[in-house]
Design an enzyme around this catalytic site. Structure first.
Site, PDB file in Angstrom:
ATOM      1  N   LYS A 108     -97.393  59.856  27.624  1.00 49.41           N
ATOM      2  CA  LYS A 108     -97.182  61.156  28.276  1.00 49.41           C
ATOM      3  C   LYS A 108     -95.897  61.848  27.859  1.00 49.41           C
ATOM      4  CE  LYS A 108    -100.001  60.908  32.385  1.00 49.41           C
ATOM      5  NZ  LYS A 108     -99.990  60.938  33.852  1.00 49.41           N
ATOM      6  N   ARG A 163     -87.762  37.848  32.044  1.00 50.27           N
ATOM      7  CA  ARG A 163     -86.703  38.394  32.908  1.00 50.27           C
ATOM      8  C   ARG A 163     -85.867  37.303  33.582  1.00 50.27           C
ATOM      9  NH1 ARG A 163     -88.981  43.983  35.649  1.00 50.27           N
ATOM     10  NH2 ARG A 163     -88.196  45.284  33.967  1.00 50.27           N
ATOM     11  N   GLY A 210     -90.841  48.412  28.742  1.00 54.43           N
ATOM     12  CA  GLY A 210     -91.772  47.312  28.985  1.00 54.43           C
ATOM     13  C   GLY A 210     -92.870  47.187  27.949  1.00 54.43           C
ATOM     14  N   GLY A 246     -87.481  52.517  33.516  1.00 51.78           N
ATOM     15  CA  GLY A 246     -87.095  53.780  34.155  1.00 51.78           C
ATOM     16  C   GLY A 246     -85.599  54.024  34.183  1.00 51.78           C
TER      17      GLY A 246
END
Length: 396
Positions: free
Chosen positions: A199, A38, A354, A377
């Site tokens: 999920k 990053r 990620g 996200g």
């Protein structure tokens, strides 16, 4: 999203104080950085600002200190890194955002850098506090948001600060928003989306939106177990999420309405435990003690064929339990195929998340993608069709 105010070369920043909001939320263990990706990604931009003789104020968070000073979440290791990698003076400011902070920013010489300590040490940051945002804005003459991955948060250094200072999106933020448009708006068809992870419930809106915007929706990873079970197949002792039947039903019905082809695994690799040895099996051979940990050869072939016929591919989430090398073949095969078609056939490829990036970290083949997003996200919320608070405030 093209009506964003994006920072450009012709804005005169010589001797001006430029606040840059970054996402330097890197993994740190025992005060040393474990993965500096990053920071490496944003270094060229900071170096360009140094070259242009700006006075640079860097703001970032690290972890979730919840408004308290947490020693383990200090940006000190990042300060050490920047001191070594930037060919200029770098200062570290650890006090309150008050007149003292403003003085520190004013005292910078051309091309020098001031790193502010973890912005989430201040409770006002997460509260999107008006006064705090106003004080932050006084540190600079210009503000640049180069933290797309945090822009789904309503926080002072991303959101309210833009009310008080001339604000722009940075080049990386611009690239992230444009890459989302390549999937949702300005797309080259056929579009294939490959979605993994564990999920279904956390990605339901993403899956529903993709079923309206893509031609093929490929489900892999532990998430696929729920789709297999929904289709009446036995998944043994594999990871399942309770109560997903209605969600899956709505995804199938949306896909049918929008002519989107849903593809789920046709074979798999199982084991009795996560550290076990891989056993390839067809779906009708799965026993009650088997855990599905990767996709099988036929599924890899099916995905390769689908990618082959696509003009745009979006991929988020690994195909199996890649942490164990025995179950990383599916993920690496997908990466290899997308990478090679991007290189040789002008496939547009957007790869994000990620876990996906972690899975590809040490691979030896050339990773060639149109865009590799480190934003989890925020990226997925954009794919859901949401307008991110930190992006909305940068509109012209």
């Amino acid at each position: 999203m093209s009506n964003l105010k994006i920072f450009s070369e012709n804005i005169k920043i010589n001797s001006k104080r430029v606040i840059v909001r970054l996402d330097l939320n890197v993994p740190i263990s025992k005060s040393s950085i474990e993965d500096s990706t990053r920071i490496e990604i944003i270094e060229p931009f900071i170096k360009k600002l140094i070259e242009k003789k700006a006075k640079i104020i860097l703001i970032s968070h690290l972890g979730r200190p919840k408004g308290k000073v947490v020693k383990e979440l200090s940006l000190n290791p990042i300060f050490d890194y920047l001191q070594k990698s930037l060919n200029t003076k770098v200062y570290f400011y650890k006090d309150n955002i008050d007149q003292k902070a403003i003085d520190a920013s004013n005292n910078l010489k051309q091309g020098e850098v001031l790193l502010i300590e973890n912005i989430r040490f201040f409770k006002e940051e997460e509260d999107d506090n008006e006064n705090f945002a106003k004080n932050l804005s006084k540190l600079g003459d210009f503000y640049i948001n180069e933290a797309f991955s945090c822009s789904h948060r309503r926080q002072a250094s991303l959101h309210k600060i833009t009310n008080y200072i001339d604000s722009y999106g940075g080049p990386l933020l611009d690239k992230e928003t444009q890459s989302i448009n390549l999937i949702i708006k300005n797309k080259k068809k056929p579009v294939t989306s490959i979605i993994g992870g564990s999920k279904v419930s956390t990605k339901i809106n993403v899956l529903l939106n993709l079923s309206k915007n893509t031609n093929n929706l490929i489900i892999v990873g532990a998430m696929a177990n729920n789709f297999l079970k929904f289709n009446g197949l036995n998944v043994g002792a594999s990871l399942l999420e309770k109560g997903t039947e209605d969600i899956i039903k709505s995804i199938y019905s949306s896909a049918e309405k929008n002519n989107c082809n849903i593809i789920i695994p046709v074979d798999c690799v199982v084991s009795n435990d996560l550290n076990g040895l891989p056993k390839p099996k067809s779906l009708n051979e799965i026993k009650s003690e088997d855990i599905i940990l990767d996709i099988g050869e036929k599924t890899i072939e099916l995905i390769n064929k689908t990618v082959e016929l696509s003009k745009t591919v979006f991929w988020n989430g690994p195909a199996g339990y890649f942490e164990n090398k025995n179950f990383s073949k599916g993920t690496l095969s997908i990466a290899k195929k997308i990478s090679s078609d991007t290189d040789t056939k002008s496939l547009i490829s957007i790869v994000g998340g990620g876990d996906t990036i972690a899975a590809l970290k040490n691979v030896e083949f050339r990773k060639v993608f149109t865009h590799l997003s480190t934003a989890g996200g925020a990226f997925l919320e954009s794919i859901e069709g949401k307008e991110l608070p930190g992006i909305k405030v940068l509109k012209k």
